[in-house]
Design an enzyme around this catalytic site. Structure first.
Site, PDB file in Angstrom:
ATOM      1  N   HIS A   9       0.811  -1.223   0.000  1.00 16.26           N
ATOM      2  CA  HIS A   9       0.000   0.000   0.000  1.00 16.26           C
ATOM      3  C   HIS A   9       0.846   1.274   0.000  1.00 16.26           C
ATOM      4  O   HIS A   9       0.339   2.360  -0.276  1.00 16.26           O
ATOM      5  CB  HIS A   9      -0.999   0.003   1.173  1.00 16.26           C
ATOM      6  CG  HIS A   9      -0.402   0.266   2.526  1.00 16.26           C
ATOM      7  ND1 HIS A   9      -0.147  -0.740   3.433  1.00 16.26           N
ATOM      8  CD2 HIS A   9      -0.030   1.418   3.136  1.00 16.26           C
ATOM      9  CE1 HIS A   9       0.341  -0.213   4.546  1.00 16.26           C
ATOM     10  NE2 HIS A   9       0.429   1.097   4.377  1.00 16.26           N
ATOM     11  N   ASP A  32       0.051  -7.615   1.317  1.00 19.71           N
ATOM     12  CA  ASP A  32       0.462  -6.224   1.461  1.00 19.71           C
ATOM     13  C   ASP A  32       1.980  -6.077   1.502  1.00 19.71           C
ATOM     14  O   ASP A  32       2.520  -5.297   2.285  1.00 19.71           O
ATOM     15  CB  ASP A  32      -0.167  -5.584   2.703  1.00 19.71           C
ATOM     16  CG  ASP A  32      -0.051  -4.061   2.681  1.00 19.71           C
ATOM     17  OD1 ASP A  32       0.040  -3.488   1.575  1.00 19.71           O
ATOM     18  OD2 ASP A  32      -0.045  -3.443   3.761  1.00 19.71           O
ATOM     19  N   SER A  61       4.660   2.394   7.871  1.00 22.51           N
ATOM     20  CA  SER A  61       4.335   1.263   7.008  1.00 22.51           C
ATOM     21  C   SER A  61       5.540   0.831   6.183  1.00 22.51           C
ATOM     22  O   SER A  61       6.165   1.642   5.502  1.00 22.51           O
ATOM     23  CB  SER A  61       3.189   1.631   6.063  1.00 22.51           C
ATOM     24  OG  SER A  61       1.987   1.799   6.772  1.00 22.51           O
TER      25      SER A  61
END
Length: 224
Positions: free
Chosen positions: A74, A106, A184
């Site tokens: 992402h 992901d 992230s």
């Protein structure tokens, strides 16, 4: 002695984490949201969709001396061509090539043109236990190469609907080490400096950290 160990581990693992800057693209219509069927009913043509550019940021972990880097899907999924830039701890900047993406877990892999890079050591997932001390390293809220600490709060956390795809894999290490937007793709490390997971999501009602974050376990990272 424990504090000295934390200082040493933090100093070493920071070199294996990178900041990622992404130029993104999205499309939008000039029509009013929710009135698409209204326009179609009266025979009005669809408005041309316009492409917009923006920027996003995240983190990554170096997994080979010649420049392969793992991050979250992402972080890079909306990147324009040649729109991914990697910044290392010594402030060197590199254009990154997207090697591959796996939306269901992901995860994504990037490649930069470099050599002799410091590489993260993968932990043995069987050694990861609830209560184990961990540190998260990443670039939250634009604060590059931030180190936070906590413990492993749970292992195998899933079925939380964090992914949009019903076939997505949710099997996380849960931690109370503070993680925020920008973390992230960064690393979750144990006290020995080994990578136990890739930070991926947070449980939040505000968009920022309110107590728990989630990392993709290192064995799943290695497999993908």
């Amino acid at each position: 002695a424990f504090n000295d160990a934390l200082v040493a581990v933090s100093e070493n693992v920071k070199h294996t984490v990178v900041a990622i800057s992404v130029e993104t693209k999205s499309t939008s219509s000039m029509q009013i949201p929710g009135f698409e069927e209204f326009f179609k009913f009266f025979g009005m043509p669809d408005e041309p969709r316009q492409e917009r550019r923006g920027r996003s940021a995240g983190s990554g972990v170096i997994i080979s001396e010649d420049g392969y880097i793992v991050t979250n899907n992402h972080v890079v999924e909306d990147a324009v061509e040649d729109g991914i830039k990697v910044i290392t701890l010594d402030q060197k900047e590199y254009k990154a090539k997207l090697i591959g993406r796996d939306p269901l877990t992901d995860l994504a892999v990037l490649k930069i043109d470099a050599s002799g890079l410091p590489v993260a050591h993968f932990a043995n997932i069987d050694d990861v236990k609830i209560g184990q001390f961990v540190i998260a390293v990443g670039n939250p809220l634009g604060l590059n190469f931030t180190v936070t600490s906590g413990i492993v709060s749970a292992i195998g956390r899933g079925a939380m609907g964090l992914r949009r795809d019903p076939y997505a894999v949710e099997y996380f290490i849960q931690t109370d080490a503070p993680i925020n937007p920008g973390n992230s793709g960064g690393g979750l490390f144990n006290i020995y400096g080994s990578l136990v997971g890739i930070n991926s999501a947070i449980a939040t009602q505000t968009g920022t950290y309110i107590g728990y974050g989630f990392a993709i376990p290192v064995d799943l990272v290695h497999s993908v």
